[in-house]
Design a protein around this motif. Structure first.
Motif, PDB file in Angstrom:
ATOM      1  N   GLN A 573       1.940  -5.386  -5.483  1.00  0.00           N
ATOM      2  CA  GLN A 573       1.616  -6.791  -5.766  1.00  0.00           C
ATOM      3  C   GLN A 573       1.503  -7.598  -4.482  1.00  0.00           C
ATOM      4  OE1 GLN A 573       1.386  -8.343  -9.179  1.00  0.00           O
ATOM      5  NE2 GLN A 573       0.857  -6.195  -9.248  1.00  0.00           N
ATOM      6  N   THR A 574       2.422  -7.330  -3.563  1.00  0.00           N
ATOM      7  CA  THR A 574       2.427  -8.091  -2.310  1.00  0.00           C
ATOM      8  C   THR A 574       1.147  -7.821  -1.516  1.00  0.00           C
ATOM      9  OG1 THR A 574       4.823  -7.927  -2.295  1.00  0.00           O
ATOM     10  CG2 THR A 574       3.782  -8.542  -0.215  1.00  0.00           C
ATOM     11  N   VAL A 575       0.765  -6.552  -1.458  1.00  0.00           N
ATOM     12  CA  VAL A 575      -0.465  -6.212  -0.722  1.00  0.00           C
ATOM     13  C   VAL A 575      -1.661  -6.871  -1.417  1.00  0.00           C
ATOM     14  CG1 VAL A 575      -2.001  -4.363   0.024  1.00  0.00           C
ATOM     15  CG2 VAL A 575       0.491  -4.032   0.122  1.00  0.00           C
ATOM     16  N   ALA A 576      -1.727  -6.698  -2.734  1.00  0.00           N
ATOM     17  CA  ALA A 576      -2.872  -7.255  -3.469  1.00  0.00           C
ATOM     18  C   ALA A 576      -2.935  -8.774  -3.298  1.00  0.00           C
ATOM     19  CB  ALA A 576      -2.765  -6.887  -4.951  1.00  0.00           C
ATOM     20  N   THR A 577      -1.786  -9.403  -3.290  1.00  0.00           N
ATOM     21  CA  THR A 577      -1.756 -10.862  -3.139  1.00  0.00           C
ATOM     22  C   THR A 577      -2.351 -11.267  -1.794  1.00  0.00           C
ATOM     23  OG1 THR A 577       0.187 -10.991  -4.546  1.00  0.00           O
ATOM     24  CG2 THR A 577      -0.218 -12.880  -3.111  1.00  0.00           C
ATOM     25  N   ARG A 578      -1.945 -10.538  -0.743  1.00  0.00           N
ATOM     26  CA  ARG A 578      -2.489 -10.882   0.577  1.00  0.00           C
ATOM     27  C   ARG A 578      -3.995 -10.653   0.646  1.00  0.00           C
ATOM     28  NH1 ARG A 578       1.178  -8.962   5.521  1.00  0.00           N
ATOM     29  NH2 ARG A 578       3.152  -8.772   4.414  1.00  0.00           N
ATOM     30  N   LEU A 579      -4.429  -9.539   0.051  1.00  0.00           N
ATOM     31  CA  LEU A 579      -5.873  -9.253   0.071  1.00  0.00           C
ATOM     32  C   LEU A 579      -6.644 -10.328  -0.699  1.00  0.00           C
ATOM     33  CD1 LEU A 579      -5.797  -5.404  -0.681  1.00  0.00           C
ATOM     34  CD2 LEU A 579      -6.127  -6.499   1.557  1.00  0.00           C
ATOM     35  N   LEU A 589      -9.709  -8.203   4.458  1.00  0.00           N
ATOM     36  CA  LEU A 589      -8.801  -7.546   5.388  1.00  0.00           C
ATOM     37  C   LEU A 589      -9.142  -6.059   5.482  1.00  0.00           C
ATOM     38  CD1 LEU A 589      -5.397  -9.197   4.427  1.00  0.00           C
ATOM     39  CD2 LEU A 589      -6.929  -9.777   6.302  1.00  0.00           C
ATOM     40  N   PRO A 590      -8.928  -5.481   6.668  1.00  0.00           N
ATOM     41  CA  PRO A 590      -9.286  -4.075   6.864  1.00  0.00           C
ATOM     42  C   PRO A 590      -8.463  -3.106   6.006  1.00  0.00           C
ATOM     43  CG  PRO A 590      -8.118  -4.940   8.787  1.00  0.00           C
ATOM     44  CD  PRO A 590      -8.423  -6.097   7.911  1.00  0.00           C
ATOM     45  N   GLN A 591      -7.272  -3.550   5.545  1.00  0.00           N
ATOM     46  CA  GLN A 591      -6.418  -2.629   4.763  1.00  0.00           C
ATOM     47  C   GLN A 591      -6.902  -2.451   3.325  1.00  0.00           C
ATOM     48  OE1 GLN A 591      -5.252  -4.990   6.732  1.00  0.00           O
ATOM     49  NE2 GLN A 591      -3.598  -4.183   8.000  1.00  0.00           N
ATOM     50  N   GLU A 592      -7.972  -3.172   2.953  1.00  0.00           N
ATOM     51  CA  GLU A 592      -8.378  -3.129   1.556  1.00  0.00           C
ATOM     52  C   GLU A 592      -8.674  -1.702   1.071  1.00  0.00           C
ATOM     53  OE1 GLU A 592     -10.563  -6.629  -0.089  1.00  0.00           O
ATOM     54  OE2 GLU A 592     -11.987  -5.049  -0.620  1.00  0.00           O
ATOM     55  N   ALA A 593      -9.360  -0.957   1.886  1.00  0.00           N
ATOM     56  CA  ALA A 593      -9.725   0.398   1.460  1.00  0.00           C
ATOM     57  C   ALA A 593      -8.490   1.262   1.256  1.00  0.00           C
ATOM     58  CB  ALA A 593     -10.652   1.026   2.498  1.00  0.00           C
ATOM     59  N   SER A 594      -7.511   1.151   2.176  1.00  0.00           N
ATOM     60  CA  SER A 594      -6.293   1.963   2.000  1.00  0.00           C
ATOM     61  C   SER A 594      -5.559   1.540   0.739  1.00  0.00           C
ATOM     62  CB  SER A 594      -5.316   1.799   3.163  1.00  0.00           C
ATOM     63  OG  SER A 594      -5.979   1.605   4.346  1.00  0.00           O
ATOM     64  N   PHE A 595      -5.569   0.260   0.466  1.00  0.00           N
ATOM     65  CA  PHE A 595      -4.902  -0.221  -0.748  1.00  0.00           C
ATOM     66  C   PHE A 595      -5.559   0.379  -1.991  1.00  0.00           C
ATOM     67  CE2 PHE A 595      -5.016  -3.430  -4.211  1.00  0.00           C
ATOM     68  CZ  PHE A 595      -3.681  -3.361  -4.594  1.00  0.00           C
ATOM     69  N   ILE A 596      -6.884   0.331  -1.998  1.00  0.00           N
ATOM     70  CA  ILE A 596      -7.591   0.846  -3.174  1.00  0.00           C
ATOM     71  C   ILE A 596      -7.321   2.344  -3.336  1.00  0.00           C
ATOM     72  CG2 ILE A 596      -9.878   1.232  -4.208  1.00  0.00           C
ATOM     73  CD1 ILE A 596     -10.765  -1.424  -2.932  1.00  0.00           C
ATOM     74  N   LEU A 645     -12.478  -8.397  -6.035  1.00  0.00           N
ATOM     75  CA  LEU A 645     -11.605  -7.265  -5.714  1.00  0.00           C
ATOM     76  C   LEU A 645     -11.617  -6.246  -6.857  1.00  0.00           C
ATOM     77  CD1 LEU A 645      -9.738  -5.838  -3.736  1.00  0.00           C
ATOM     78  CD2 LEU A 645      -7.800  -7.098  -4.693  1.00  0.00           C
ATOM     79  N   ARG A 646     -11.628  -6.746  -8.102  1.00  0.00           N
ATOM     80  CA  ARG A 646     -11.704  -5.806  -9.225  1.00  0.00           C
ATOM     81  C   ARG A 646     -12.982  -4.969  -9.133  1.00  0.00           C
ATOM     82  NH1 ARG A 646     -11.466  -9.004 -14.344  1.00  0.00           N
ATOM     83  NH2 ARG A 646     -11.526 -10.833 -12.987  1.00  0.00           N
ATOM     84  N   ALA A 647     -14.079  -5.643  -8.790  1.00  0.00           N
ATOM     85  CA  ALA A 647     -15.347  -4.914  -8.657  1.00  0.00           C
ATOM     86  C   ALA A 647     -15.259  -3.891  -7.528  1.00  0.00           C
ATOM     87  CB  ALA A 647     -16.487  -5.897  -8.409  1.00  0.00           C
ATOM     88  N   ALA A 648     -14.644  -4.281  -6.418  1.00  0.00           N
ATOM     89  CA  ALA A 648     -14.532  -3.363  -5.277  1.00  0.00           C
ATOM     90  C   ALA A 648     -13.715  -2.129  -5.658  1.00  0.00           C
ATOM     91  CB  ALA A 648     -13.897  -4.090  -4.086  1.00  0.00           C
ATOM     92  N   ILE A 649     -12.643  -2.347  -6.409  1.00  0.00           N
ATOM     93  CA  ILE A 649     -11.817  -1.213  -6.848  1.00  0.00           C
ATOM     94  C   ILE A 649     -12.635  -0.312  -7.776  1.00  0.00           C
ATOM     95  CG2 ILE A 649      -9.757  -0.536  -8.183  1.00  0.00           C
ATOM     96  CD1 ILE A 649      -8.494  -3.250  -7.226  1.00  0.00           C
TER      97      ILE A 649
END
Ligand code: B3K
Ligand code: ZN
Length: 873
Positions: A573-579, A589-596, A645-649
Motif C-alpha cells: 500500500q505504501t509503495v502504491a500510494t507513493r506511485l 517513478l522508476p520503481q513502478e515496474a518493480s512494483f508491478i 496505474l490500473r491500466a499499466a498493471i
C-alpha cells in the motif's frame, strides 16, 4: 441548545425497581400502560421531584398507587412528565400514553415496517413510547404484555422469556406476556408483533442449559436465514470458549426488519436486525454480505454480556460497550476466517471511516466530553477506534493478562452500569499494571503521526531508531500530549528472517512490542551484524499514521519478504500510494515496474492465502489517497492517476494474469460461502479488474462472459461494476439483465443502485436523480436512500466532488428533504461533508456554500442535522 456535559453527570433521585408494560397494539392507535415501582434513592431529598423523559408523547392519565393524580399534582408536556413531590418513599406510578406507530417515520420508538410492529429504543427512543428515566443507568426487570389482532399479528415477541399467551375470549385478539428477569436500561427494551415466519435451532450452553434459537423473517425468506443461524450458533460457542460467557435466557429471538436506521440492535433476548444483515443466498448476497452477516450477528449476540449484562453509566461511555463489542466481533471473525486477512479488512475500514473523521471538523475523543445529539455519536471513532484501544490493551497486557482483566470486569460489574474507569481498573487490578497514561487515548482526539528514522552503524553493529509522535489539534483540543503507543516490530534481515539483538536502550521492549511513550525517543539496538530493514507497526498495533525514512526499495523488500502478512500488505500500500501520488502530480517513478512485477509475484504465490493475495493486489482507494495527500486535494487528478496505474498493471502483466484467472476458475458449480472459496472469488475478481483495465479487447470480453456465466452475486456484481464504471461493451445489456433478474428483491436492487451511483464518469449525478424515481426506490427506506444518495456522496469521489459544486448542492437539498422525516438518516448522509477542508480552494468554497445553505434554508432543522452542519462549518 446547550450541550450535555460528561462532568455534569448526576444519578437520578429515584430508582425504578420494576417495570410492567401493557401494549394494545393498533397501527394507528396503540395504547401503552406503564406501571413503575418507584423508590427514592438513599440519600435523595424527600422533596425531590420525579422528572421523566418523553418525546412527542400524548398522556392519557397518571396514577400514584392506583389513585389518579389531579391536574395540579403534576405537569406534563410531550417531552416531560414531572411530579413535584411524590408523598411516599416507595410507590407505584401508572402512566397511560397513546401513540400512532403508522406515522412514526423517524424509526425510533414503536413503528410499523412492512406491516410488522417493531421498536428501536437506543439511544433515546423509549421516551417516544412512554415517560421514563430514559437513560442507561436506571436498570429494572421488565414484564411486557401485548394484545393484538391475531390474524394480522400472529407472532408477539418481547424481551426475556415467554410466560403466558392465549386468545382474548370473545374477540379476534390474542395476547402474550414476556418477562425479562435481568435488570436492564430502557434502551434495551423491544417488542415485535407481526405475521412472520421463522427458523429454529436447539442450542445447549456449555453448562448444559437448553436455549431455543429463533430467527424471524417475512414469509418466503426462511431459507435465506440459514447463514445467520449458523453464524449465531458459532458466536455463542465462541463466546463460551474465548471469553467464558454463556447465554442466560430460555430463548434467543432475532427478527429481520426492512426499515431500519442502522445495522441491528442488541435488545435483551430479542435482537432486531436490518434484514440486510440476516438474509443471504448465493444469488442475492455477495461474499461481503455473508461476512457482514456473520460479524453483525456475532456483534449483537456479544452485546449480551458487553452492553446488556454490563451496560453504560451514561452515553459518554458508549465505547465501553461498542468499542469492546467491535473488538470481540473482530476477534471472532479472525478466528473463524483468516486472521491477517481480517486484520487488513478492519484496518482498511478504520482508515477509510475513522481516520478522516479524526482528521476533520467532526473529530471527537473515543469518550466524548460533550454532545448535543447522542445519535450523532454512533461513529467510527466510538466503534472502530474504540475497538483499537481494547486491542492495544491486549497488546500491552498479553493474552493471559487481557483475559484476567476481562474476567474481573465481568465479575465486578455484572448487573451494573459501568464507566471506562471501571473497565480500565479491572485490567490494572487483575495484572498490577498502571494504565493511567493509557487513559489519555480515551480523552484525546486525533490520529497521531509517528515518525521513524532508522540508521545502521556497521562498525558499532547498532541500529538506531529515532521515533517521534505528534497529534494535530482537533476541535476544542488545541494542545496534544504524547500517548503511549505500542509498536510491534521486527528487524528483517536479507533472508526475510527477523534478526536478534543483544540489548536495547531508550525504550521498554516486551518481546516484539516497543513502547513509544514520549514525544521523542531514540532507541538503540545492539549486536546487529547485518543491516536490517525495520518492519514497524506489525499487525497495525496502534491506530496511528506511520511515516518512515524507508526507501521504496526497502518497502518493496518488505512487501516480498516480511514475516508479518499485515506489513507485507502495508508495504504494498505504501509503495502504491507513493506511485499514485507521484502520478497525480504528473511524474512516473522508476520503481513502478518493480512494483508491478512484485504484485505479479504475490498474485501467483500459492503459499499465500487467496484472500490475502486479493487484498495485496488492491490499490489504495481514491479516498485513501485523498487522505494521504491531506490538503489541496484534487479528486480528478487522483482518479486519473488511479485509472492509469490500473491500466499499466493490466498491460504489463496481461498474459500472466489472464492465465491465472483461467486457472482459478471454479471446478464445479456448487456455491460455498466459506472463507476459502470466497478468497478464490476475490482473487479472481481482482485479476479480472486488471484485465478489464488493460484496455485489451479480450479482457473486455472476459468481463461480459464473467457476468453472463456468474452463478453467484459476488461474481455477477464484480463484473457489473467493471462493465458500468469502465463503460465496457455489454454494459447496458448487463444492467438490464441484472435489473430483470432481481427487480423484486430489494437488497439485490440496492446493489444495482450503488453500482450506478458510484460510476466515476460525468453524468452520474443525473443518473442518481433518475434512480430515485425508479419503482424499487423509496425515500422512506434507509437502505434505499443509502444505496443511492449515500453511495454517491460517500463512494463517488470524482462526481460528488465535481468542481461545479453540483454534488454538494445535491447533498444539501437531499438532506433537507430527508430531515423532516428521518433526522438520523439525514444527519448520517450529511457526514459526507466532513473532509471538505482538505479540498482545493474552488471545491472548498462550493462545499462551504452548500453547508451554509442547509443552515440558512429557513426550514426547521432536527437537532441531528443542525449539529452536523454546524460542526462541519
Ligand atoms: N447498539 C446499536 C446501535 C444503536 C444506534 C442508535 N442510534 C447497534 C450496535 O452497535 O450493535
Ligand atoms: Zn454494538
Amino acid at each position: 441548545a446547550a450541550p450535555i456535559l460528561l462532568k455534569d453527570y448526576q444519578p437520578t433521585p429515584y430508582l425504578i425497581e420494576k417495570v410492567d408494560l401493557d401494549f394494545r397494539l393498533n397501527p394507528t392507535h396503540t395504547t401503552v400502560r406503564s406501571k413503575l415501582t418507584v423508590r427514592r434513592r438513599e440519600g435523595a431529598a424527600a422533596t425531590a421531584a420525579i422528572e421523566l423523559d418523553g418525546d412527542d408523547l400524548k398522556l392519557d392519565g397518571v396514577c400514584v398507587d392506583d389513585i389518579p393524580l389531579a391536574e395540579e399534582e403534576y405537569t406534563a408536556t410531550p417531552d416531560r412528565l414531572m411530579i413535584p413531590a411524590p408523598a411516599a418513599e416507595r410507590f407505584e406510578l401508572t402512566i397511560d400514553t397513546s401513540l400512532d406507530p403508522s406515522k412514526n417515520t423517524q424509526l425510533m420508538g414503536l413503528y410499523v415496517s412492512s406491516g410488522t410492529f417493531c421498536t428501536q429504543c437506543e439511544a433515546e427512543g423509549f421516551r417516544r413510547i412512554t415517560y421514563f428515566y430514559d437513560r442507561p443507568d436506571v436498570l429494572a426487570p421488565y414484564t411486557t404484555r401485548m394484545t393484538a389482532n391475531k390474524k394480522a399479528y400472529p407472532v408477539l415477541l418481547g424481551n426475556g422469556n415467554l410466560v403466558e399467551s392465549g386468545d382474548v375470549t370473545g374477540t379476534d385478539e390474542h395476547y402474550a406476556v414476556w418477562h425479562d428477569p435481568h435488570p436492564k436500561p430502557s434502551y434495551l427494551f423491544a417488542l415485535v408483533a407481526g405475521n412472520l415466519a421463522h427458523i429454529s435451532t436447539d442450542y445447549t450452553t456449555s453448562s448444559g442449559s437448553p436455549v431455543k434459537l429463533n430467527i424471524y423473517v417475512e414469509h418466503g425468506n426462511e431459507t435465506r436465514a440459514d447463514w445467520a443461524m449458523d453464524s449465531l450458533v458459532r458466536s455463542m460457542r465462541w463466546d463460551e470458549q474465548v471469553f467464558g460467557r454463556e447465554y442466560d435466557l430460555d430463548v434467543f429471538n432475532v427478527v429481520a426488519i426492512s426499515d431500519f436506521n442502522m445495522g441491528a440492535m442488541e435488545n435483551k433476548g430479542l435482537n432486531i436486525f436490518n434484514d440486510k444483515y440476516i438474509l443471504a443466498d448465493p444469488d442475492t448476497a455477495s461474499d461481503a454480505d455473508y461476512a457482514g452477516i456473520e460479524s453483525v450477528v456475532a456483534h449483537e449476540y456479544f452485546h449480551n454480556w458487553t452492553g446488556n449484562r454490563i451496560t453504560c453509566r451514561d452515553w459518554f461511555q458508549l465505547c465501553l460497550k461498542e468499542g469492546l463489542t467491535v473488538f470481540r466481533d473482530q476477534e471472532f471473525s479472525a478466528d473463524e476466517r483468516s486472521r491477517p486477512v481480517k486484520r487488513i479488512a478492519d484496518v482498511q475500514r478504520l482508515k477509510a471511516a475513522q481516520f478522516p473523521e479524526d482528521g476533520g471538523p467532526l473529530a471527537h475523543p473515543v469518550r466524548p466530553e460533550q454532545y448535543k445529539e447522542i445519535n450523532n455519536f454512533y461513529t467510527a471513532t466510538i466503534y472502530e477506534k474504540g475497538a483499537e484501544l481494547v486491542r492495544m490493551i491486549k497488546t500491552l497486557l498479553g493474552e493471559r493478562g487481557f483475559r484476567k482483566g476481562m474476567d474481573l470486569y465481568f465479575e465486578r460489574h455484572d448487573g451494573e452500569a459501568a464507566t471506562i474507569e471501571d473497565f480500565i481498573k479491572s485490567f490494572e487490578d487483575a495484572t498490577g499494571t498502571d494504565l493511567r497514561h493509557f487513559m489519555l487515548w480515551y480523552s484525546q482526539a486525533g490520529t497521531p503521526t509517528v515518525t521513524a528514522e532508522a540508521t545502521y552503524d556497521a562498525q558499532a553493529q547498532t541500529l538506531t531508531l529515532t521515533l517521534s509522535q505528534e497529534t494535530r489539534p482537533t476541535p476544542n483540543q488545541p494542545q496534544k500530549k504524547p500517548l503511549v503507543i505500542p509498536i510491534r516490530f521486527g528487524l528483517v534481515a536479507a533472508n526475510g528472517k527477523d534478526v536478534g539483538y543483544s540489548k536495547v536502550e531508550g525504550a521498554t521492549v516486551n518481546a516484539d512490542v516497543l513502547l513509544l511513550n514520549e514525544a521523542q525517543q531514540t532507541v538503540v539496538f545492539h549486536g546487529i551484524s547485518e543491516k536490517p530493514v525495520p518492519s514497524l507497526l506489525r499487525e497495525f498495533s496502534a491506530p496511528v499514521n506511520l511515516r518512515s525514512n524507508l526507501s521504496l526499495d526497502d518497502q518493496l523488500f518488505l512487501m516480498g519478504r516480511d514475516s508479518d502478512p499485515f506489513n507485507r500488505w502495508q508495504a504494498a500500500q505504501t509503495v502504491a500510494t507513493r506511485l499514485l501520488i507521484s502520478r497525480s502530480r504528473g511524474e512516473n517513478l522508476p520503481q513502478e515496474a518493480s512494483f508491478i512485477d512484485a504484485l505479479g509475484e504475490i498474485a501467483a504465490d500459492t503459499c499465500l492465502d487467496t484472500a490475502f493475495r486479493a487484498l495485496a493486489l488492491q490499490l489504495p482507494s481514491e479516498a485513501d489517497l485523498a487522505r494521504e495527500i491531506g490538503e489541496n486535494v484534487d479528486p480528478d487528478a487522483i482518479g486519473r492517476a488511479h485509472e492509469d496505474l490500473r491500466a499499466a498493471i493490466g498491460q504489463r502483466l496481461y498474459g500472466y494474469l489472464r492465465d491465472l484467472y483461467v486457472e482459478l476458475a471454479p471446478k464445479d458449480s456448487r456455491f460455498d460461502p466459506g472463507a476459502s472459496a470466497a478468497g478464490v472469488r476475490a482473487l479472481r475478481n481482482r485479476l479480472l479488474g486488471y484485465l478489464a483495465a488493460s484496455g485489451e479487447a479480450e479482457g473486455h470480453g472476459l468481463v461480459k462472459a464473467h457476468f453472463d456465466s456468474a452463478n453467484n452475486m459476488t461474481d455477477r456484481l464484480s463484473a457489473l461494476v467493471l462493465l458500468d464504471h469502465l463503460n465496457l461493451p455489454g454494459k447496458t445489456e448487463a444492467l438490464a439483465a441484472f435489473e430483470a433478474r432481481h427487480k423484486t428483491d430489494h437488497l439485490a436492487m440496492d446493489k444495482w443502485f450503488t453500482v450506478q451511483a458510484t460510476c466515476p464518469a460525468p453524468g452520474t449525478l443525473a443518473r442518481v436523480k433518475e434512480l430515485t424515481n425508479h419503482p424499487a426506490f423509496s425515500w422512506t427506506n434507509p437502505n434505499r436512500v443509502r444505496s443511492v444518495v449515500g453511495a454517491f456522496c460517500a463512494g463517488n469521489q470524482r462526481q460528488f466532488n465535481a468542481p461545479d459544486g453540483s454534488g454538494y448542492d445535491y447533498l444539501a437539498e437531499t438532506t433537507l428533504q430527508i430531515d423532516g422525516k428521518n433526522p438520523q438518516l439525514a444527519a448520517r448522509i450529511l457526514n459526507s461533508f466532513r473532509s471538505w477542508r482538505s479540498l482545493e480552494a474552488g471545491r472548498q468554497e462550493k462545499a462551504k456554500a452548500a453547508l451554509k445553505s442547509i443552515l440558512d434554508s429557513g426550514q426547521e432543522l432536527s437537532t441531528d442535522t443542525k449539529d452536523i452542519a454546524e460542526r462541519c462549518l
